[in-house]
Design a protein around this motif. Structure first.
Motif, short mmCIF file in Angstrom:
data_model
loop_
_atom_site.label_atom_id
_atom_site.label_comp_id
_atom_site.label_asym_id
_atom_site.label_seq_id
_atom_site.Cartn_x
_atom_site.Cartn_y
_atom_site.Cartn_z
N UNK A 119 0.78 -1.23 0.00
CA UNK A 119 0.00 0.00 0.00
C UNK A 119 0.81 1.27 0.00
N UNK A 120 0.20 2.32 0.58
CA UNK A 120 0.81 3.65 0.57
C UNK A 120 2.10 3.68 1.37
N UNK A 121 2.22 2.80 2.37
CA UNK A 121 3.44 2.77 3.18
C UNK A 121 4.65 2.36 2.33
N UNK A 122 4.42 1.41 1.42
CA UNK A 122 5.49 1.00 0.52
C UNK A 122 5.91 2.12 -0.42
N UNK A 123 4.92 2.86 -0.93
CA UNK A 123 5.22 3.99 -1.81
C UNK A 123 5.99 5.06 -1.04
N UNK A 124 5.54 5.37 0.18
CA UNK A 124 6.21 6.39 0.99
C UNK A 124 7.65 5.98 1.29
N UNK A 125 7.85 4.71 1.63
CA UNK A 125 9.21 4.23 1.91
C UNK A 125 10.08 4.30 0.67
N UNK A 126 9.51 3.95 -0.48
CA UNK A 126 10.24 4.00 -1.75
C UNK A 126 10.69 5.44 -2.06
N UNK A 127 9.78 6.40 -1.88
CA UNK A 127 10.11 7.81 -2.12
C UNK A 127 11.18 8.28 -1.13
N UNK A 128 11.01 7.92 0.14
CA UNK A 128 11.96 8.33 1.17
C UNK A 128 13.36 7.78 0.87
N UNK A 129 13.43 6.54 0.43
CA UNK A 129 14.74 5.94 0.13
C UNK A 129 15.44 6.67 -1.02
N UNK A 130 14.69 7.07 -2.03
CA UNK A 130 15.28 7.79 -3.16
C UNK A 130 15.75 9.17 -2.73
N UNK A 131 14.93 9.87 -1.92
CA UNK A 131 15.32 11.19 -1.42
C UNK A 131 16.61 11.09 -0.61
N UNK A 132 16.71 10.08 0.25
CA UNK A 132 17.92 9.88 1.05
C UNK A 132 19.14 9.62 0.17
N UNK A 133 18.96 8.82 -0.87
CA UNK A 133 20.07 8.55 -1.78
C UNK A 133 20.53 9.82 -2.49
N UNK A 134 19.59 10.63 -2.91
CA UNK A 134 19.94 11.89 -3.59
C UNK A 134 20.73 12.80 -2.65
N UNK A 135 20.26 12.93 -1.40
CA UNK A 135 20.94 13.78 -0.42
C UNK A 135 22.36 13.27 -0.17
N UNK A 136 22.50 11.96 0.07
CA UNK A 136 23.82 11.42 0.35
C UNK A 136 24.73 11.49 -0.87
#
Length: 540
Positions: free
Chosen positions: A466-483
């Motif tokens: 569900x939406x939790x998987x989408x949110x986690x997926x987005x969060x992981x990409x944002x973290x990768x971009x920042x790092x």
């Protein structure tokens, strides 16, 4: 990849022959692992020796988080102790999110190819060949550089213990290179002649990894000088002269992030893991929880039991952690023993890196993705180990370590692309995963229809719904971009030529070379993951 698959089902396969895959033959698969691999077009050739405990050991030994924090915490302390503490928590959460998303992909497509295989399957038809090949090239570069880094660091720390015990010793760069070659030779013998018992070795390494942690931790707690706790949690230090403590802390995340990269090595061992679609994701999450907790405990202990932190920050000592150990134990012998243990555990990380990097190279060679693919992809008939790809990784590591003879500075520049290469190889498939799940192209395994054009992909048994998987997926990409972005920053504002961070230039250069190689040669032979088998019928 469907839940509830009976392990003794009989699956008939169409096995293509020749370059254009004409003709068929049938085989019978009796395991779920063989079926899941066949569904992504691959025939099982490796023996599945790894189970949950050994795979957790493998992933944990790759990360060596507490060892990395012990060796780098004093050197990478922009923002001061509070920046280190809160930055560590942030990086730990970020990597937990990243590897949950990567675990979903490993469960859907349990292939040793990992990132490039996922990219090929999930990318649009117009770009899948190009994106897949570039991702595979970057991943191989990442694994080769991290292998060099592990072995050279291990050799350098061993040299440091000699220097600690014999102050009259004059350390040379070529000494480190020869020590590196010695460790590399031992690793080669282990992953080839003892490769069939590598899972047992990895469990043993996990035990040493944990017991070593407690040996160092108790030594520091019982014997180390007490630092002022208030200063530890409030002493903000802008070591990089960025004139902004938040910016300085983000720049200082580089050393912490290095302690977590490389866990995707468990993914590249997937075709040797029993029940891999479940065990690989579970092992990565268990390893990141275990290593994250050990690393955080070690970080707090070092900051509280290292005495005068400001004196350490101002020190130009090459190995501050050795100074901390000697100062805490009041024994040069104890410091040498504990430092040597850190060097051995770093060499064990090199051993795991050699194993996973060789599987990645072997997998990419069976897709005709590298020169000499027909020789590299061969597997030893008795041990079912990819000895040729192992030799390639060992030779490349030995040759790159020669740079240290001329200049340790040049070698460090070369190794600076490790983080960026890994982050790039993560971002591409995770972005494609987000795109497919947002478009609703991935079906639940219980409702999947093999003929459905709207949902051509099927979730594996491990996923976040569900939406939790989408949110986690987005969060992981944002973290990768920042790092990724802050990994390109120099540690010092207005750096001198020797302080410049060349990682973005090297990553960009490596990417350009990969593109040139693809356009000049690989695009004529590389078609993405070769379909070796097709599942066309099933009976109970």
């Amino acid at each position: 990849m469907a839940d509830g698959f009976p392990t003794q089902s009989q699956i008939e396969l169409c096995s293509p022959r020749g370059n254009d895959f004409p003709g068929t033959s049938t085989e019978t698969l009796l395991t779920r692992d063989a079926l899941e691999l066949a569904r992504v077009g691959k025939k099982e050739v490796m023996k599945r020796r790894f189970r949950l405990a050994s795979t957790v050991g493998f992933a944990s030994s790759l990360m060596i988080t507490w060892e990395a924090m012990m060796m780098s915490v004093i050197n990478d302390s922009s923002g001061g102790p509070p920046g280190l503490i809160y930055g560590y928590i942030g990086v730990w959460i970020a990597f937990l999110s990243i590897f949950v998303s990567m675990g979903e992909l490993a469960s859907m497509i349990p292939s040793a190819g990992g990132q490039y295989h996922w990219t090929s399957i999930l990318a649009p038809a117009s770009s899948k060949r190009f994106l897949s090949h570039i991702t595979g090239s970057i991943t191989i570069i990442a694994w080769e550089t991290v292998a060099v880094g592990n072995y050279v660091i291990s050799a350098s720390v061993l040299q440091g213990t000699v220097e600690l015990g014999r102050p009259q010793y004059d350390p040379k760069g070529w000494h480190v290179t020869f020590i590196t070659w010695g460790i590399l030779l031992v690793s080669l013998l282990v992953v080839t002649y003892l490769g069939v018992v590598l899972p047992a070795i990895e469990i043993f390494i996990l035990v040493i990894h944990i017991f070593g942690f407690f040996a160092v931790l108790f030594s520091l707690i019982a014997l180390g000088p007490q630092s002022d706790a208030q200063s530890v949690f409030s002493m903000l230090v802008d070591l990089g002269n960025w004139h902004d403590i938040t910016l300085s802390s983000f720049v200082g995340l580089q050393g912490t992030a290095v302690a977590f990269v490389g866990m995707d090595g468990a993914i590249h061992m997937a075709e040797e893991v029993e029940n891999s679609s479940i065990v690989v994701p579970q092992s990565m999450l268990l390893a990141i929880v275990i290593n994250g907790a050990l690393g955080f405990a070690m970080l707090i202990t070092i900051l509280l039991k290292s005495g005068d932190i400001q004196a350490l920050l101002d020190s130009d000592t090459k190995y501050p952690f050795m100074f901390v150990l000697e100062n805490s134990t009041q024994s040069k012998t104890a410091a040498i023993i504990l430092s040597s243990m850190l060097a051995i555990l770093t060499a064990c990380a090199g051993l795991s890196t050699l194993a996973s990097g060789s599987r990645m190279l072997w997998s990419f060679s069976r897709e005709k993705g590298v020169p000499g693919w027909n020789w590299i992809r061969q597997v030893h008939p008795r041990t079912t180990l990819p000895n040729h790809s192992i030799f390639i990784i060992v030779i490349a590591t030995a040759l790159i370590s020669l740079i240290n003879v001329g200049s340790n500075y040049i070698l460090n520049i070369t190794l600076s692309l490790i983080m960026q290469a890994f982050f790039a190889s993560y971002m591409i498939p995770l972005s494609l995963l987000l795109y497919r799940r947002m478009q609703g192209h991935i079906a639940d395994p219980k409702e999947a229809n093999a003929d459905s054009p709207d949902k051509p992909y099927i979730w594996g048994p491990f996923r976040v719904k569900g939406w939790l998987g989408i949110a986690n997926n987005i969060f992981s990409i944002v973290c990768l971009v920042i790092m990724f972005l802050f990994g390109c920053w120099p540690l010092q504002n207005h750096p001198s030529p020797r302080e410049v961070n060349y990682s973005i230039a090297l990553t960009g250069g490596a990417t350009v070379l990969a593109v040139v190689y693809y356009l000049g040669w690989a695009r004529r032979v590389y078609r993405g993951p070769v379909v070796e088998v097709r599942v066309y019928a099933s009976s109970r």
